[in-house]
Design a protein around this motif. Structure first.
Motif, PDB file in Angstrom:
ATOM      1  N   THR A  91      -7.244   6.941  -1.373  1.00  7.94           N
ATOM      2  CA  THR A  91      -7.788   5.754  -0.710  1.00  7.94           C
ATOM      3  C   THR A  91      -7.533   5.867   0.790  1.00  7.94           C
ATOM      4  OG1 THR A  91      -7.424   4.322  -2.626  1.00  7.94           O
ATOM      5  CG2 THR A  91      -7.613   3.248  -0.485  1.00  7.94           C
ATOM      6  N   ASN A  92      -8.566   5.660   1.595  1.00  2.87           N
ATOM      7  CA  ASN A  92      -8.394   5.623   3.045  1.00  2.87           C
ATOM      8  C   ASN A  92      -8.918   4.303   3.589  1.00  2.87           C
ATOM      9  OD1 ASN A  92     -11.282   5.991   4.007  1.00  2.87           O
ATOM     10  ND2 ASN A  92     -11.049   7.797   2.712  1.00  2.87           N
ATOM     11  N   SER A  93      -8.569   4.019   4.844  1.00  2.00           N
ATOM     12  CA  SER A  93      -8.901   2.726   5.431  1.00  2.00           C
ATOM     13  C   SER A  93     -10.403   2.545   5.628  1.00  2.00           C
ATOM     14  CB  SER A  93      -8.165   2.554   6.765  1.00  2.00           C
ATOM     15  OG  SER A  93      -8.442   3.639   7.639  1.00  2.00           O
ATOM     16  N   GLU A  94     -11.140   3.642   5.766  1.00  2.00           N
ATOM     17  CA  GLU A  94     -12.589   3.522   5.908  1.00  2.00           C
ATOM     18  C   GLU A  94     -13.218   3.030   4.601  1.00  2.00           C
ATOM     19  OE1 GLU A  94     -13.874   6.683   9.303  1.00  2.00           O
ATOM     20  OE2 GLU A  94     -13.167   7.564   7.424  1.00  2.00           O
ATOM     21  N   MET A  95     -12.694   3.472   3.466  1.00  2.00           N
ATOM     22  CA  MET A  95     -13.178   2.994   2.166  1.00  2.00           C
ATOM     23  C   MET A  95     -12.873   1.510   1.982  1.00  2.00           C
ATOM     24  SD  MET A  95     -11.692   5.823  -0.452  1.00  2.00           S
ATOM     25  CE  MET A  95     -12.216   7.535  -0.508  1.00  2.00           C
ATOM     26  N   ALA A  96     -11.625   1.147   2.277  1.00  2.00           N
ATOM     27  CA  ALA A  96     -11.157  -0.209   1.998  1.00  2.00           C
ATOM     28  C   ALA A  96     -11.636  -1.220   3.030  1.00  2.00           C
ATOM     29  CB  ALA A  96      -9.634  -0.219   1.921  1.00  2.00           C
ATOM     30  N   GLY A  97     -11.997  -0.738   4.214  1.00  2.00           N
ATOM     31  CA  GLY A  97     -12.445  -1.635   5.280  1.00  2.00           C
ATOM     32  C   GLY A  97     -11.318  -2.262   6.079  1.00  2.00           C
ATOM     33  N   VAL A  98     -10.086  -1.963   5.707  1.00  2.00           N
ATOM     34  CA  VAL A  98      -8.895  -2.449   6.422  1.00  2.00           C
ATOM     35  C   VAL A  98      -7.839  -1.348   6.390  1.00  2.00           C
ATOM     36  CG1 VAL A  98      -9.283  -4.897   5.898  1.00  2.00           C
ATOM     37  CG2 VAL A  98      -7.928  -3.491   4.329  1.00  2.00           C
ATOM     38  N   LYS A  99      -6.808  -1.521   7.175  1.00  2.00           N
ATOM     39  CA  LYS A  99      -5.752  -0.525   7.273  1.00  2.00           C
ATOM     40  C   LYS A  99      -4.445  -1.102   6.744  1.00  2.00           C
ATOM     41  CE  LYS A  99      -7.992   0.798  11.602  1.00  2.00           C
ATOM     42  NZ  LYS A  99      -8.799  -0.459  11.697  1.00  2.00           N
ATOM     43  N   LYS A 100      -3.571  -0.202   6.269  1.00  2.00           N
ATOM     44  CA  LYS A 100      -2.209  -0.638   5.980  1.00  2.00           C
ATOM     45  C   LYS A 100      -1.621  -1.244   7.259  1.00  2.00           C
ATOM     46  CE  LYS A 100      -1.140   3.592   4.910  1.00  2.00           C
ATOM     47  NZ  LYS A 100      -0.387   4.823   4.620  1.00  2.00           N
ATOM     48  N   PRO A 101      -0.912  -2.348   7.223  1.00  2.00           N
ATOM     49  CA  PRO A 101      -0.286  -2.989   6.062  1.00  2.00           C
ATOM     50  C   PRO A 101      -1.114  -4.093   5.397  1.00  2.00           C
ATOM     51  CG  PRO A 101       0.551  -3.991   8.056  1.00  2.00           C
ATOM     52  CD  PRO A 101      -0.399  -2.901   8.491  1.00  2.00           C
ATOM     53  N   ASN A 102      -2.390  -4.215   5.723  1.00  2.00           N
ATOM     54  CA  ASN A 102      -3.217  -5.250   5.105  1.00  2.00           C
ATOM     55  C   ASN A 102      -3.168  -5.116   3.581  1.00  2.00           C
ATOM     56  OD1 ASN A 102      -5.515  -6.776   4.113  1.00  2.00           O
ATOM     57  ND2 ASN A 102      -6.256  -6.824   6.223  1.00  2.00           N
ATOM     58  N   PRO A 103      -2.853  -6.182   2.857  1.00  2.00           N
ATOM     59  CA  PRO A 103      -2.744  -6.078   1.386  1.00  2.00           C
ATOM     60  C   PRO A 103      -4.052  -5.675   0.708  1.00  2.00           C
ATOM     61  CG  PRO A 103      -2.613  -8.379   2.102  1.00  2.00           C
ATOM     62  CD  PRO A 103      -2.502  -7.539   3.330  1.00  2.00           C
ATOM     63  N   ILE A 104      -5.159  -5.864   1.391  1.00  2.00           N
ATOM     64  CA  ILE A 104      -6.459  -5.529   0.784  1.00  2.00           C
ATOM     65  C   ILE A 104      -6.549  -4.043   0.470  1.00  2.00           C
ATOM     66  CG2 ILE A 104      -8.960  -5.401   1.227  1.00  2.00           C
ATOM     67  CD1 ILE A 104      -8.699  -8.035   2.754  1.00  2.00           C
ATOM     68  N   ILE A 105      -5.997  -3.184   1.334  1.00  2.00           N
ATOM     69  CA  ILE A 105      -6.092  -1.740   1.081  1.00  2.00           C
ATOM     70  C   ILE A 105      -5.235  -1.358  -0.133  1.00  2.00           C
ATOM     71  CG2 ILE A 105      -4.242  -1.002   2.656  1.00  2.00           C
ATOM     72  CD1 ILE A 105      -5.988   1.431   3.366  1.00  2.00           C
ATOM     73  N   PHE A 106      -4.120  -2.038  -0.321  1.00  2.00           N
ATOM     74  CA  PHE A 106      -3.283  -1.767  -1.500  1.00  2.00           C
ATOM     75  C   PHE A 106      -3.988  -2.254  -2.768  1.00  2.00           C
ATOM     76  CE2 PHE A 106      -0.260  -1.832   2.024  1.00  2.00           C
ATOM     77  CZ  PHE A 106       0.447  -0.661   1.796  1.00  2.00           C
ATOM     78  N   ASP A 107      -4.622  -3.421  -2.690  1.00  2.00           N
ATOM     79  CA  ASP A 107      -5.380  -3.926  -3.837  1.00  2.00           C
ATOM     80  C   ASP A 107      -6.534  -2.988  -4.178  1.00  2.00           C
ATOM     81  OD1 ASP A 107      -3.738  -6.132  -4.049  1.00  2.00           O
ATOM     82  OD2 ASP A 107      -5.058  -7.451  -2.885  1.00  2.00           O
ATOM     83  N   TYR A 108      -7.192  -2.478  -3.139  1.00  2.00           N
ATOM     84  CA  TYR A 108      -8.298  -1.533  -3.338  1.00  2.00           C
ATOM     85  C   TYR A 108      -7.788  -0.269  -4.035  1.00  2.00           C
ATOM     86  CZ  TYR A 108     -12.294   1.482  -2.139  1.00  2.00           C
ATOM     87  OH  TYR A 108     -13.384   2.332  -2.191  1.00  2.00           O
ATOM     88  N   ALA A 109      -6.652   0.240  -3.557  1.00  2.00           N
ATOM     89  CA  ALA A 109      -6.076   1.462  -4.137  1.00  2.00           C
ATOM     90  C   ALA A 109      -5.648   1.237  -5.582  1.00  2.00           C
ATOM     91  CB  ALA A 109      -4.892   1.931  -3.301  1.00  2.00           C
ATOM     92  N   LEU A 110      -5.047   0.099  -5.851  1.00  2.00           N
ATOM     93  CA  LEU A 110      -4.620  -0.219  -7.215  1.00  2.00           C
ATOM     94  C   LEU A 110      -5.814  -0.311  -8.158  1.00  2.00           C
ATOM     95  CD1 LEU A 110      -1.957  -2.939  -6.366  1.00  2.00           C
ATOM     96  CD2 LEU A 110      -1.461  -0.772  -7.529  1.00  2.00           C
ATOM     97  N   GLN A 111      -6.885  -0.940  -7.677  1.00  2.00           N
ATOM     98  CA  GLN A 111      -8.086  -1.055  -8.499  1.00  2.00           C
ATOM     99  C   GLN A 111      -8.697   0.317  -8.764  1.00  2.00           C
ATOM    100  OE1 GLN A 111     -11.014  -3.745  -6.886  1.00  2.00           O
ATOM    101  NE2 GLN A 111     -12.331  -3.623  -8.683  1.00  2.00           N
ATOM    102  N   SER A 112      -8.750   1.158  -7.737  1.00  2.00           N
ATOM    103  CA  SER A 112      -9.286   2.515  -7.899  1.00  2.00           C
ATOM    104  C   SER A 112      -8.457   3.321  -8.893  1.00  2.00           C
ATOM    105  CB  SER A 112      -9.315   3.240  -6.551  1.00  2.00           C
ATOM    106  OG  SER A 112     -10.169   2.584  -5.635  1.00  2.00           O
ATOM    107  N   ALA A 113      -7.153   3.077  -8.871  1.00  2.00           N
ATOM    108  CA  ALA A 113      -6.236   3.820  -9.739  1.00  2.00           C
ATOM    109  C   ALA A 113      -6.092   3.191 -11.120  1.00  2.00           C
ATOM    110  CB  ALA A 113      -4.865   3.899  -9.080  1.00  2.00           C
ATOM    111  N   THR A 114      -6.706   2.021 -11.316  1.00  2.00           N
ATOM    112  CA  THR A 114      -6.492   1.212 -12.534  1.00  2.00           C
ATOM    113  C   THR A 114      -4.993   1.096 -12.828  1.00  2.00           C
ATOM    114  OG1 THR A 114      -6.814   3.115 -14.039  1.00  2.00           O
ATOM    115  CG2 THR A 114      -8.748   1.797 -13.507  1.00  2.00           C
ATOM    116  N   ALA A 115      -4.265   0.712 -11.773  1.00  2.00           N
ATOM    117  CA  ALA A 115      -2.803   0.594 -11.859  1.00  2.00           C
ATOM    118  C   ALA A 115      -2.383  -0.854 -11.636  1.00  2.00           C
ATOM    119  CB  ALA A 115      -2.143   1.498 -10.822  1.00  2.00           C
ATOM    120  N   ASN A 116      -1.265  -1.231 -12.199  1.00  2.00           N
ATOM    121  CA  ASN A 116      -0.673  -2.552 -11.979  1.00  2.00           C
ATOM    122  C   ASN A 116       0.348  -2.459 -10.855  1.00  2.00           C
ATOM    123  OD1 ASN A 116      -2.039  -3.776 -14.213  1.00  2.00           O
ATOM    124  ND2 ASN A 116      -0.544  -2.811 -15.596  1.00  2.00           N
ATOM    125  N   LYS A 117       0.344  -3.460  -9.971  1.00  2.00           N
ATOM    126  CA  LYS A 117       1.262  -3.417  -8.830  1.00  2.00           C
ATOM    127  C   LYS A 117       2.723  -3.395  -9.277  1.00  2.00           C
ATOM    128  CE  LYS A 117      -0.701  -7.015  -7.052  1.00  2.00           C
ATOM    129  NZ  LYS A 117      -1.033  -8.120  -6.120  1.00  2.00           N
TER     130      LYS A 117
END
Length: 229
Positions: free
Chosen positions: A152-178
């Protein structure tokens, strides 16, 4: 410590697995020689390294654009050493730098060993604020891309770390639970606090120990992850 609750391990790339400073120095050395930019490289780097960190901090916090990052970090370093060069030439050198940077593939000590150790036990992933094409080339050229289930990179997610949206995007892509995920990275703000605020666990990686809040786990060598995972 985390063994029983973690299923997915997310890594930052630059300054965590991929040795940005070493590879960056080699890329700059190459393009300066190629285009006959007569500067004292160690002196240039002594200024460029902290400037680059500053510009990435601004970029991460949406204070500057990608274009301003690429021009500004080199321009400021040249200005400090009083090297006369126009913006068009700096932009050209910046493009060359981005082209050459992924061609060098030095990794932090223990990278391959820890990935080999973790791969059979966990799903491994990357979350990076770096530019998509550049980061993909880094992973490929360093021969570590195959370790990771998702990138997952910030261009895909539309935001950069530490924005929680990029972590949510990565979790969804990974089908992982936080609750079952952990982030490993070098930046206290972006990687560690960003992950924790998004509900993940986190460990700070820093070769040189730094002062952190008592509840923050810190490692100084990648193989120290074996104590936690």
């Amino acid at each position: 410590m985390f063994q029983n609750k973690i299923s997915d391990v997310f890594f930052d790339l630059d300054h965590t697995l991929w040795d940005f400073e070493k590879n960056s120095a080699l890329a700059l050395e190459t393009i300066f020689k190629k285009h006959q930019i007569e500067v004292d490289l160690p002196v240039f780097l002594s200024h460029y390294i902290p400037i680059n960190i500053k510009y990435w901090d601004w970029y991460r916090n949406e204070k500057i654009t990608q274009k301003q990052l690429r021009l500004g970090r080199l321009k400021e370093a040249f200005q400090i050493i009083k090297f006369n060069i126009d913006d068009d030439k700096i932009i050209f050198l910046s493009d060359e730098y981005i082209e050459y940077l992924p061609k060098y593939n030095h990794l932090f000590d223990g990278t391959i060993a820890i990935l080999d150790y973790l791969k059979p036990k966990y799903n491994l992933h990357i979350i990076t604020n770096g530019f998509e094409a550049v980061q993909d080339n880094k992973l490929t050229n360093a021969n570590i891309k195959h370790y990771f289930k998702t990138i997952t990179n910030s261009e895909m997610a539309g935001v950069k770390k530490p924005n929680p949206i990029i972590f949510d995007y990565a979790l969804q892509s990974a089908t992982a639970n936080k609750e079952n995920s952990i982030m490993i990275g070098d930046c206290l703000e972006a990687d560690v606090f960003g992950a924790i605020n998004a509900g993940l666990h986190a460990i700070l990686f820093s070769e040189n120990p730094i002062e952190t809040p008592q509840d923050i786990q810190q490692i100084n060598h990648l193989l120290d992850l074996k104590n936690y995972l």
